[in-house]
Design a protein around this motif. Sequence first.
Motif, PDB file in Angstrom:
ATOM      1  N   SER A   1       6.247  -8.032 -36.074  1.00 57.99           N
ATOM      2  CA  SER A   1       7.201  -7.065 -36.651  1.00 57.99           C
ATOM      3  C   SER A   1       8.019  -6.352 -35.567  1.00 57.99           C
ATOM      4  N   TYR A   2       7.631  -6.499 -34.299  1.00 50.71           N
ATOM      5  CA  TYR A   2       8.295  -5.737 -33.240  1.00 50.71           C
ATOM      6  C   TYR A   2       9.817  -5.941 -33.231  1.00 50.71           C
TER       7      TYR A   2
ATOM      8  N   ASP B   1       1.848  -2.898 -26.046  1.00 50.54           N
ATOM      9  CA  ASP B   1       2.982  -3.745 -25.656  1.00 50.54           C
ATOM     10  C   ASP B   1       4.241  -2.916 -25.427  1.00 50.54           C
TER      11      ASP B   1
ATOM     12  N   VAL C   1       8.171  -2.845 -25.987  1.00 50.31           N
ATOM     13  CA  VAL C   1       9.176  -3.457 -26.874  1.00 50.31           C
ATOM     14  C   VAL C   1      10.540  -2.892 -26.483  1.00 50.31           C
TER      15      VAL C   1
ATOM     16  N   SER D   1      11.650  -4.184 -36.101  1.00 50.93           N
ATOM     17  CA  SER D   1      11.155  -2.887 -36.574  1.00 50.93           C
ATOM     18  C   SER D   1      12.242  -1.808 -36.531  1.00 50.93           C
TER      19      SER D   1
ATOM     20  N   VAL E   1       4.129   0.292 -27.720  1.00 48.84           N
ATOM     21  CA  VAL E   1       3.469   0.289 -29.031  1.00 48.84           C
ATOM     22  C   VAL E   1       1.990   0.007 -28.816  1.00 48.84           C
TER      23      VAL E   1
ATOM     24  N   LEU F   1      11.093   1.490 -34.673  1.00 47.45           N
ATOM     25  CA  LEU F   1      11.214   1.506 -33.208  1.00 47.45           C
ATOM     26  C   LEU F   1      12.673   1.686 -32.797  1.00 47.45           C
TER      27      LEU F   1
ATOM     28  N   LYS G   1       2.360  -7.764 -34.347  1.00 48.09           N
ATOM     29  CA  LYS G   1       3.237  -8.063 -33.206  1.00 48.09           C
ATOM     30  C   LYS G   1       4.511  -8.771 -33.663  1.00 48.09           C
TER      31      LYS G   1
ATOM     32  N   ARG H   1      14.813  -2.655 -26.855  1.00 48.56           N
ATOM     33  CA  ARG H   1      15.927  -2.749 -27.801  1.00 48.56           C
ATOM     34  C   ARG H   1      17.223  -3.003 -27.036  1.00 48.56           C
TER      35      ARG H   1
END
Length: 309
Positions: free
Chosen positions: A162-163, A232, A234, A166, A189, A169, A160, A236
Motif C-alpha cells: 500500500s506504500y 521502511d 517511503v 497511500s 513507516v 503518507l 507494504k 514521494r
Amino acid sequence: MVELLTHSRITMRQTCPTKEWLWYVERLRPREVSWALSIGSAWHRGLELWQRGEVDEDGAVRTGLETLDWIRPESEEERYKLQLERIRTECMIRFAVRHFKPRRLVAVEREFEIPILNPATGHKSRKYALGGKIDGICEDEHGNLWILENKTTASIEQFKQSYGMSQQLTLYVYAASRVFDRPIAGAIVRAVQKSRMEPKRRNGEVVETWEDFRDRLLAEYESNPDKYLSEDEVIRAPEQIKQFESELWMECLERNWQARSGVVRHNTANCHQYGGCPFLPLCLNVEGARESLYFLSTQQHDELSIETA
Ligand code: SF4
C-alpha cells in the motif's frame, strides 16, 4: 465557518459520501464497539507517550490500555473479546517499544490545520482547510526531516504493497512540508503485525490462563521480529505531491457541488464490504434504528483535539 478535511474524512467520502455525511456532519457513531478503532487508539496513545519520553515500556502499556477502560462488556463473549484484545494490544506495544529504532524526534503527535490552496491561482479555499495529526516528525543524521507513522496491520506483506499509493503518507508529507516550511524527505513507516492467536482450547474449553497466553504471544513475536515488524522509508515524488494538491482542490469543488445540489450519493458497492457498513440499518430505513443503534458524538473528528463544533 471553515470545514476541516482530514485524511480519514476524505477517505470516508471516497468510500461513500452518505457514510461520510452521517459520520462527520450528523456525527452519528455506532453504539457497537469498533474494535479496530479502539485498539488503534490504545496503540497510538501508548506509543505517543513513550515517544515523548514520558513513560517506559510498562507505562506505555498502562496508558494505552487505559483508553479501553470505557468498554463495559455485557456478555461473557464480550468479556472474553475485551481481555483478548487487551493482551494482544499489550504485546504489540511491548514488541514495538523493544524493537523500533530510536529516532531523533522533532515533534510527536503534531496536529495541523492549514489552508487548502487552488493550485492554479494559489488562492486559499474560504470554506475548507486541511487538518490532521502526524504520529511524529524526526530528523536523520543529515538534517533531513521525515514524518514517522506507527501502524498496526493484519499483514506486513500486504501492508507494504500500500506504500506507493497511500494517500495518508502523501497528505502528511505534503502537510508537514507546509507546516515546517521545509522539504520533507519522505515517511518512515513502522508497523507491527496484529496477531490472531487465542488462548489454547480443549474440547471447546479455554485451558490456558491469560498470563500464559500473553507470555506465549510475546514469545511468538520475539521469535521472529522480521515477520512481525517492519520499518521502511517511503518517498514521494514531486509529481505525486502535485497530483495530490490538485485532487485536494477537486475534493473541495465536489463538496461544493454536493452542497449546492443537496444530493448526497450512496455508494452501494460499499455497503457489504469489510463486514458491512455500520450505517446499513439507517440506509435501509429500519424503524427506530437511529435512536437504538447510534449515539451523537460531541466531536466531529474523534482523532483530533482540534474542536470544530
Ligand atoms: S450502507 Fe451503503 S450507502 Fe449507506 S452509508 Fe453505508 S456504504 Fe453508504
